[in-house]
Motif scaffolding. Structure first.
Motif: not given
Length: 283
Positions: A46-49, A67-76, A97-100
């Motif tokens: 998740l990014w901010s301009i 870059l606000l936050c990220d999380i690993r994703h299994h697979g493409d 779910l994003h936790h601001p």
């Protein structure tokens, strides 16, 4: 020409989606989500301009993408919806779910075997890539490379109306599916006569539910009116290679955007005052 801001992110990005703003809000969106592919570890980010959306004296965004936050994703990441619903090459579908308050992402719901192969020659419940996802709160519809509904691979899906969806597949067909009907047969099939070029993407006009745009392996941009026969109302050679994305502007649908394997991103304008228009859209 407008300035273009770029940022090197050290990973291959497959999808990017603007995050929605609250209904009725006059603000423009300031954040977007991305999904990666073909990396040792893939991520939903998740990014901010710029400087969190602040404007400089010239009306442009200050600073760099943050870059606000990220999380690993299994697979493409095969597809991504703006409410952060991701389709995976493993056949999994995940709602994030994003936790601001602490700028983190978490998986709030997951279907690990949403798509899988069955039948002779397939291991029991072997995974099949999920190729497309569309959301219409609270419904989520996904398509994939399994053959549960279509004898060919489904590449993308969009809602027409609440009980109807439209899919595009690997043999150049558009199929309309009505959830009110019994059985697994589409209520309508559209395609170019004699043409079996795979279609990769589809989007519905935000104000006219019977109008959709599609893009295919041959770089053609097609506009369809599902009420008028089985042929497109407009056909354009938009790109020199596969078209991977097509999207109407959500609040100004005279404007359409496409991108392609040839490295181009095109903005099409149907409101342009072009004499002897041969098509609905012009670059």
């Amino acid at each position: 020409m407008e300035e273009i801001y770029a940022k090197f992110v050290s990973q291959k990005i497959s999808k990017t989606r603007w995050r929605p703003v609250p209904p009725g809000s006059l603000q423009t969106t300031e954040t977007f989500a991305t999904g990666s592919w073909d990396n040792e570890e893939n991520y939903i980010s998740l990014w901010s301009i710029g400087d969190f959306g602040n404007l400089d004296s010239d009306g442009g965004f200050e600073g760099d993408h943050q870059l606000l936050c990220d999380i690993r994703h299994h697979g493409d990441v095969m597809d991504l919806q703006e409410r952060i619903v991701a389709a995976s090459s493993t056949g999994c579908v995940t709602v994030f779910l994003h936790h601001p308050n602490n700028q983190t992402l978490s998986a709030s719901q997951q279907w690990t075997t949403a798509h899988y192969h069955m039948g002779p020659g397939s291991p029991s419940c072997s995974s099949a890539p999920c190729t497309g996802v569309v959301c219409s709160n609270p419904e989520i519809v996904t398509v994939g490379e399994d053959d549960n509904a279509d004898s060919s691979t489904l590449h993308a899906v969009t809602f027409l109306r609440t009980p109807e969806i439209l899919t595009v597949n690997s043999i150049g067909q558009l199929k309309i599916w009505d959830f009110r009907q019994q059985g697994n047969e589409p209520s309508q099939i559209l395609s170019l006569t004699g043409d079996r070029v795979p279609l990769h993407c589809v989007d519905r006009h935000p104000n006219q539910q019977h109008v959709v745009a599609t893009g295919g392996q041959d770089g053609m941009l097609s506009i369809w009116d599902v009420r008028q026969g089985t042929m497109p109302v407009s056909l354009l050679k938009a790109h020199e290679a596969e078209m991977w994305e097509v999207h109407f502007h959500p609040s100004n649908p005279d404007h359409l955007f496409t991108c392609s394997e040839d490295g181009s991103l095109w903005h099409w304008d149907a409101s342009a005052d072009v004499s002897e228009k041969s098509s609905l859209f012009h670059q």
